[in-house]
Scaffold this active site. Structure first.
Site, short mmCIF file in Angstrom:
data_model
loop_
_atom_site.label_atom_id
_atom_site.label_comp_id
_atom_site.label_asym_id
_atom_site.label_seq_id
_atom_site.Cartn_x
_atom_site.Cartn_y
_atom_site.Cartn_z
CG ASP A 107 -1.66 1.00 0.98
OD1 ASP A 107 -2.25 1.06 -0.31
OD2 ASP A 107 -3.00 1.53 2.41
CG HIS B 248 -3.68 11.00 2.84
ND1 HIS B 248 -4.91 10.62 4.03
CD2 HIS B 248 -3.50 10.05 2.96
CE1 HIS B 248 -4.80 10.36 4.65
NE2 HIS B 248 -3.54 9.88 4.31
NE ARG C 122 5.31 14.87 10.12
CZ ARG C 122 4.98 13.56 9.10
NH1 ARG C 122 3.89 12.94 9.84
NH2 ARG C 122 4.50 14.02 8.09
CD GLU D 262 -5.92 4.72 5.23
OE1 GLU D 262 -5.43 5.71 4.92
OE2 GLU D 262 -5.57 4.44 5.89
CD GLU E 96 -5.81 2.72 -0.04
OE1 GLU E 96 -4.71 2.50 -0.66
OE2 GLU E 96 -5.72 2.55 1.60
CG ASP F 270 -5.47 0.53 4.29
OD1 ASP F 270 -5.74 -0.62 4.49
OD2 ASP F 270 -4.11 1.01 3.85
NE ARG G 143 -7.00 6.76 9.61
CZ ARG G 143 -6.67 6.81 8.43
NH1 ARG G 143 -5.42 6.61 8.61
NH2 ARG G 143 -7.14 7.59 7.45
CD GLN H 77 -2.48 4.28 10.59
OE1 GLN H 77 -3.62 4.69 10.92
NE2 GLN H 77 -1.51 4.99 10.00
CE1 TYR I 68 3.49 6.70 12.12
CE2 TYR I 68 1.82 7.36 14.34
CZ TYR I 68 2.92 8.01 13.52
OH TYR I 68 2.67 9.29 13.05
CE LYS J 153 -3.41 1.98 7.57
NZ LYS J 153 -4.13 3.15 7.20
CB THR K 288 -8.07 -4.76 2.39
OG1 THR K 288 -6.86 -4.40 3.43
CG2 THR K 288 -7.35 -3.73 1.46
CB THR L 154 -6.47 8.01 1.74
OG1 THR L 154 -5.87 6.60 2.82
CG2 THR L 154 -6.81 8.56 1.35
CD GLU M 37 -7.44 13.30 4.79
OE1 GLU M 37 -6.35 14.68 3.32
OE2 GLU M 37 -7.14 12.15 3.97
#
Length: 419
Positions: free
Chosen positions: A130, A137, A146, A203, A205, A237, A241, A244, A248, A257, A261, A354, A368
């Protein structure tokens, strides 16, 4: 010019003669899976077409690729075989060809109502990767976690970033998804949270289905990569969250994840998508030579996400996006995947990541759309920050031609409670 089939195809159908996407189905539960193509509201059984000796071109006339329970053998035969099959099927299904049109027995055996068959995964998927190829995104997620000054890391503009997913949990559209359990961020001095995910997300995709692979140690040239991509499917996907976010760092997605899927059943070929090719976004800085394409293109595929809460009669549109927003192209993704010598195989799945656009309504996930749960989304009067049990998520994708569509049908899944 619109092509005409003897099979009646509604003007709004995703599956006219210009499309002919491939899938695998069972006519009845007791029968073996076999390949088919979609035409209007019907599935054409390719095993019947093949057994009748109607694939009479030089490549397919002696092949048993359509007598297999998956498309993998056909995928591995490459573009000459794909083009021969497409030309043969368009000819056989056209309104002025009597082979099927005037043979009631052959039609009855080979053309089956789509709502009477069971669709399966179209290929045996040995590996699944993926990518993370939408700049919008990447920027939104980076800003969220961040800050705007470090939204997109410098390497993102030099290479298509990806993670290796879990092929065993890829399921066909219509399969229920059980809410995963796992760990989440601790609060204060408490131990990490453990339980059902509280931030379950979709997500939006798409995914490329690999045709011929490459030998271990022999990369695929970016300008030849399209010959290794059979076509595209819609892909959800699903993402937990909270799981994750806690897991991660430092190695990337794992249990957030790998619980599920979902892919759509019909693979739309690159040949069917070619009329909808469009320029890919300009890439700055210019990619390294192995990623520099002579003809860099995306496809104009309108994408939509709907959510239908449990007990509600109607679904609500929450996202309207487009495949053309992707920064890294399919061919760049595939070339980068093999540049270290990694060998791809027929049936491998390469997700795009995404697909978010620049407008607020084009964001490709709830992370988002709700800005990580800081605001709510309204679904016919019901509020959502993340998915709740009983919610059904439905993706659709379609290219609009002059008097016809080339579409993907739908990709759907309903959330069931954690055990």
């Amino acid at each position: 010019m619109v092509l005409n089939s003897f099979v009646q195809v509604h003007p709004d159908s995703h599956f006219p003669l210009e499309n002919l996407p491939y899938g695998v189905f069972k006519p009845q539960e007791s029968l073996e899976p076999r390949p088919g193509v979609a035409i209007g509201d019907y599935v054409l059984d390719l095993s019947v077409v093949s057994s009748a000796g109607l694939f009479d071109g030089p490549i397919l006339n002696s092949s048993d690729c359509f007598l297999q329970p998956s498309l993998n053998k056909f995928l591995g035969m490459g573009r000459p075989a794909w083009k021969e099959a497409r030309a043969t099927l368009q000819k056989l299904l056209s309104s002025d060809n009597p082979t099927f049109r005037d043979n009631a027995s052959l039609r009855e055996k080979s053309l089956l109502p789509m709502d009477k068959v069971k669709m399966l995964l179209p290929a045996v998927i040995g590996d699944y990767t993926d990518f993370f190829s939408s700049m919008h995104h990447a920027k939104n997620c980076g800003t969220m976690f961040r800050g705007p000054e470090n939204a997109i890391p410098p390497n993102w503009f030099h290479l298509p970033i990806a993670y290796h997913g879990r092929a065993s949990s890829i399921v066909i559209s219509g399969t229920d998804i059980i809410r995963p359990r796992g760990q989440g961020h601790p609060v204060g001095n408490s131990p990490p949270y453990f339980g059902p995910s509280l931030k379950l997300d979709f997500e939006l995709e798409m995914a490329a289905v690999v045709g011929p692979g490459n030998e271990l140690g022999k990369p695929i040239d970016v300008n030849e990569a399209a010959d290794h991509i059979f076509g595209l499917v819609l892909m959800n996907d699903w993402s937990a969250r909270d799981i994750q976010a806690w897991e991660y760092v430092p190695l990337g997605p794992f249990l957030g994840k790998s619980f599920g899927t979902t892919v759509s059943p019909w693979i739309v070929t690159l040949d069917a998508l070619e009329p909808f090719a469009c320029d890919a976004p300009k890439q700055e800085p210019h990619p390294l030579p192995y990623l520099a394409e002579k003809n860099s293109k995306n496809y104009d595929i309108s994408l939509e996400v709907r959510i239908k809460p449990s007990g509600q009669e109607h679904s609500s549109v929450v996202t309207s996006s487009n495949f053309k927003h992707l920064y890294w192209t399919l061919t760049q993704q595939l070339a980068h995947h093999t540049i270290n010598g990694c060998n791809l195989r027929p049936g491998d799945l390469l997700g795009t990541g995404t697909i978010s656009g620049p407008e607020p309504e084009s964001l490709g996930c709830l992370l988002e759309l709700t800005w990580n749960g800081q605001k709510s989304l309204s679904l016919n009067g019901l509020n959502r920050k993340f998915l709740e049990d009983g919610d059904e998520v439905i993706f659709a994708g379609c290219c609009k031609g002059n008097g016809y569509n080339v579409g993907f049908g739908t990709c759907s899944g309903k959330i069931l409670p954690a055990p």
